[in-house]
Every structure is written in C-alpha cells, then in structure tokens.
Design a protein around this motif. Structure first.
Motif, PDB file in Angstrom:
ATOM      1  N   PHE A  54       0.832  -1.208   0.000  1.00  0.00           N
ATOM      2  CA  PHE A  54       0.000   0.000   0.000  1.00  0.00           C
ATOM      3  C   PHE A  54       0.865   1.255   0.000  1.00  0.00           C
ATOM      4  O   PHE A  54       0.583   2.210  -0.728  1.00  0.00           O
ATOM      5  CB  PHE A  54      -0.952  -0.003   1.200  1.00  0.00           C
ATOM      6  N   VAL A  55       1.916   1.276   0.793  1.00  0.00           N
ATOM      7  CA  VAL A  55       2.796   2.445   0.846  1.00  0.00           C
ATOM      8  C   VAL A  55       3.490   2.649  -0.497  1.00  0.00           C
ATOM      9  O   VAL A  55       3.588   3.781  -0.990  1.00  0.00           O
ATOM     10  CB  VAL A  55       3.816   2.306   1.995  1.00  0.00           C
ATOM     11  N   LYS A  73      -8.992  15.172  -8.349  1.00  0.00           N
ATOM     12  CA  LYS A  73     -10.109  14.219  -8.344  1.00  0.00           C
ATOM     13  C   LYS A  73      -9.667  12.843  -8.829  1.00  0.00           C
ATOM     14  O   LYS A  73     -10.076  11.822  -8.283  1.00  0.00           O
ATOM     15  CB  LYS A  73     -11.261  14.715  -9.222  1.00  0.00           C
ATOM     16  N   ARG A  74      -8.843  12.796  -9.847  1.00  0.00           N
ATOM     17  CA  ARG A  74      -8.375  11.518 -10.373  1.00  0.00           C
ATOM     18  C   ARG A  74      -7.461  10.825  -9.370  1.00  0.00           C
ATOM     19  O   ARG A  74      -7.551   9.617  -9.161  1.00  0.00           O
ATOM     20  CB  ARG A  74      -7.651  11.727 -11.700  1.00  0.00           C
ATOM     21  N   VAL A  75      -6.590  11.592  -8.731  1.00  0.00           N
ATOM     22  CA  VAL A  75      -5.699  11.020  -7.726  1.00  0.00           C
ATOM     23  C   VAL A  75      -6.518  10.491  -6.556  1.00  0.00           C
ATOM     24  O   VAL A  75      -6.253   9.402  -6.035  1.00  0.00           O
ATOM     25  CB  VAL A  75      -4.660  12.068  -7.266  1.00  0.00           C
ATOM     26  N   PHE A  78      -8.089   7.155  -7.483  1.00  0.00           N
ATOM     27  CA  PHE A  78      -7.148   6.042  -7.419  1.00  0.00           C
ATOM     28  C   PHE A  78      -6.782   5.691  -5.983  1.00  0.00           C
ATOM     29  O   PHE A  78      -6.541   4.538  -5.672  1.00  0.00           O
ATOM     30  CB  PHE A  78      -5.894   6.345  -8.251  1.00  0.00           C
ATOM     31  N   PHE A  79      -6.764   6.681  -5.103  1.00  0.00           N
ATOM     32  CA  PHE A  79      -6.499   6.393  -3.690  1.00  0.00           C
ATOM     33  C   PHE A  79      -7.649   5.602  -3.088  1.00  0.00           C
ATOM     34  O   PHE A  79      -7.429   4.626  -2.361  1.00  0.00           O
ATOM     35  CB  PHE A  79      -6.262   7.690  -2.914  1.00  0.00           C
ATOM     36  N   GLY A  88      -8.056  -1.987  -7.060  1.00  0.00           N
ATOM     37  CA  GLY A  88      -6.884  -1.784  -7.891  1.00  0.00           C
ATOM     38  C   GLY A  88      -6.981  -2.463  -9.245  1.00  0.00           C
ATOM     39  O   GLY A  88      -6.313  -2.057 -10.193  1.00  0.00           O
ATOM     40  N   LEU A  89      -7.809  -3.495  -9.335  1.00  0.00           N
ATOM     41  CA  LEU A  89      -8.003  -4.147 -10.634  1.00  0.00           C
ATOM     42  C   LEU A  89      -8.701  -3.200 -11.607  1.00  0.00           C
ATOM     43  O   LEU A  89      -8.350  -3.126 -12.787  1.00  0.00           O
ATOM     44  CB  LEU A  89      -8.796  -5.436 -10.469  1.00  0.00           C
TER      45      LEU A  89
END
Length: 115
Positions: A54-55, A73-75, A78-79, A88-89
């Motif tokens: 995760f880190v 917003k995109r970042v 993804f977070f 994450g898939l």
C-alpha cells in the motif's frame, strides 16, 4: 507523453494488481488460517507485506500525480480504489487507458495533428 510520465504510469500499473489482491489474498487468508488453526505467527508478516504494498502504491501514485499532472479528483479516485478490495483491478484498467491515450496524444503532437 514523455518517458518519465510513461514510466511513472507503468510503475503504478505494475503495483496496482498486487496491492489490490494483497488484502483478500493475504489478510483474509491469514485471518481464516489463524482462526481454524494454531498458526498465529503469519498475521504479522502478511500485514506488513500488505502495508508495504500500500505504501509503495501511494508513493507511485504521488509520482504519477506530479509527473502526469493529474487533477486531484483523479488522484483521489485512485487512492479510494486502492483502499477497496479488488479496487486496484479497476484502477489497472483505467491506467491502461490513460497510458494508451497519452501515447496516442504524444504521437499526434509529433506528427502535427491538432485535435
């Protein structure tokens, strides 16, 4: 798309799948194993491995944010996807699309095509 941005996206894509699968595969497996048997010593290393993935994902995401100049917003999306099991898939699919869009846009700029 320049090589630094492409490599940052590629690194994020490489870590997104292992990070997405680390929670269900490692943590849930370790929890079930510790409850049905006397094997409690596995939880600590599995938790550390999941946390390390995760880190690394978060560091690579910050790198992409800086190099690709993604909007906040995109970042944030993804977070949030990195927190959700199997998120994450889906993030991997999105990164693949952003990579191909960047390559196409870079090629169009080099050839002088204005869209």
């Amino acid at each position: 798309m320049d090589i630094k941005t492409a490599s940052a996206l590629h690194r994020l894509r490489l870590i997104s799948v292992p990070e997405a699968l680390s929670f269900p595969a490692l943590i849930l497996f370790g929890s079930i194993l510790s409850r049905v048997s006397d094997i409690d010593f596995l939880m600590m290393p599995l938790g550390v491995l999941h946390g390390a993935l995760f880190v690394i994902y978060a560091v690579f995401l910050l790198d992409v944010w800086v190099k690709a100049k993604w909007p906040l917003k995109r970042v944030a999306l993804f977070f949030v996807l990195s927190i959700l099991p199997f998120g994450g898939l889906y993030g991997d699919k999105l990164i693949k699309r952003y990579e191909s869009d960047g390559v196409i846009a870079g090629r169009a700029r080099r050839e002088g095509v204005v869209a």
